[in-house]
Design an enzyme around this catalytic site. Structure first.
Site, PDB file in Angstrom:
ATOM      1  N   THR A  63       0.858  -1.181   0.000  1.00 52.98           N
ATOM      2  CA  THR A  63       0.000   0.000   0.000  1.00 52.98           C
ATOM      3  C   THR A  63       0.895   1.232   0.000  1.00 52.98           C
ATOM      4  O   THR A  63       2.117   1.131  -0.138  1.00 52.98           O
ATOM      5  CB  THR A  63      -0.984  -0.037   1.185  1.00 52.98           C
ATOM      6  OG1 THR A  63      -1.897   1.046   1.069  1.00 52.98           O
ATOM      7  CG2 THR A  63      -0.269   0.023   2.523  1.00 52.98           C
ATOM      8  N   LYS A  67       3.970   1.582  -3.619  1.00 50.31           N
ATOM      9  CA  LYS A  67       3.550   0.939  -4.867  1.00 50.31           C
ATOM     10  C   LYS A  67       4.487   1.211  -6.039  1.00 50.31           C
ATOM     11  O   LYS A  67       4.565   0.401  -6.962  1.00 50.31           O
ATOM     12  CB  LYS A  67       2.113   1.355  -5.218  1.00 50.31           C
ATOM     13  CG  LYS A  67       1.083   0.814  -4.245  1.00 50.31           C
ATOM     14  CD  LYS A  67      -0.334   1.167  -4.678  1.00 50.31           C
ATOM     15  CE  LYS A  67      -1.354   0.605  -3.702  1.00 50.31           C
ATOM     16  NZ  LYS A  67      -2.748   0.870  -4.143  1.00 50.31           N
TER      17      LYS A  67
END
Length: 273
Positions: A63, A67
């Protein structure tokens, strides 16, 4: 019995629902030797964390803010992940490779498909962050016409048009001050932080189409509540979270993720907050 490990990484990570969803999947699938944890990891700490992973590791969920930071640390990424330069899933293969993918994009498509939305003639996107680029990638698969992105700055507008060109989506941009105009689109995808769209609730038309609001806590948002009250089709952030996690479970375990069990676990966890 040796443990097979998976986890979600990010910062902040304390409120992530991923452990709830993945552990529910393992229980439903009878994978008693699998574990799923969460780790507070920022961009600076990510290389060291990745270097410390042993052969017991099967997969990772990523998350924010990891990313994009994860990509140089991988042996390869899928075309889907490359299309938005974002990886939310890493599979560690038996031969030692670390391969990245993006399940947010097919997760958006799957969540809409579940509500009977397979194609739309046009769409609107509220916001211009990383989730908005994933929304455009999903719309490239289901939208036959123009997408209008409502943004706050000329820089963001240029970024969304560039993403559109890259993804093969016809993107028109409009200033956020005109965002109420988005609500007449057949499909509206709201990708903004909590509270940003609250002022739009009063502008929801009498017969709205479909709203996909990527937030799940708090839920419903003011916009989602008004949309539901006027009889529109509503897709929420938990739908996206569950569908992308279903795909992650499938990639990591080789077994189809159990959608119903994972959704029920997520709903229980949110209700307890």
């Amino acid at each position: 019995m040796s443990r097979i490990r998976a986890a979600v990484l990010g910062s902040p990570i304390e409120h992530s629902l991923s452990p709830v969803l993945h552990r529910a999947a393992y229980q439903e699938l009878g994978l008693a030797d699998w574990s799923y944890d969460r780790f507070e990891v920022d961009e600076a700490a990510l290389p060291r964390f990745m270097a410390g992973l042993g052969a017991e590791w099967a997969g990772l969920s990523l998350t924010m803010p990891l990313k994009r930071a994860i990509i140089p640390l991988l042996d390869g990424i899928s075309d889907t992940a490359a299309s938005v330069e974002a990886v939310n899933t890493v599979v560690l293969t038996e031969d030692g490779r670390r391969v990245g993918d993006n399940t947010d994009i097919p997760g958006i498509v799957a969540a809409l498909h579940e509500r009977g939305i397979d194609t739309v003639p046009s769409a609107a996107v509220l916001g211009a962050g990383a989730t908005a680029s994933s929304a455009l990638a999903a719309l490239a698969r289901i939208c036959s016409g123009e997408v209008t992105a409502y943004v706050r700055s000329a820089g963001r507008a240029a970024e969304m048009r560039q993403w559109g060109e890259r993804l093969g989506v016809e993107v028109r941009t409009a200033d956020w001050s005109a965002a109420a105009g988005a609500l007449t689109a057949p499909l509206v995808i709201a990708t903004t932080p909590a509270g940003t769209t609250d002022a739009l609730a009063a502008a929801v038309p009498q017969a709205p189409g479909t709203l996909f609001d990527v937030l799940y806590d708090p839920w419903p948002t003011a916009l989602a509540a008004a949309w539901d009250e006027r009889g529109g089709t509503l897709v929420g952030g938990l739908d996206l979270l569950v569908h992308q996690a279903v795909l992650q479970v499938g990639q990591m375990t080789g077994r189809p993720g159990p959608l119903a069990a994972m959704r029920a676990a997520g709903e229980r966890a949110l209700a307890a907050r």
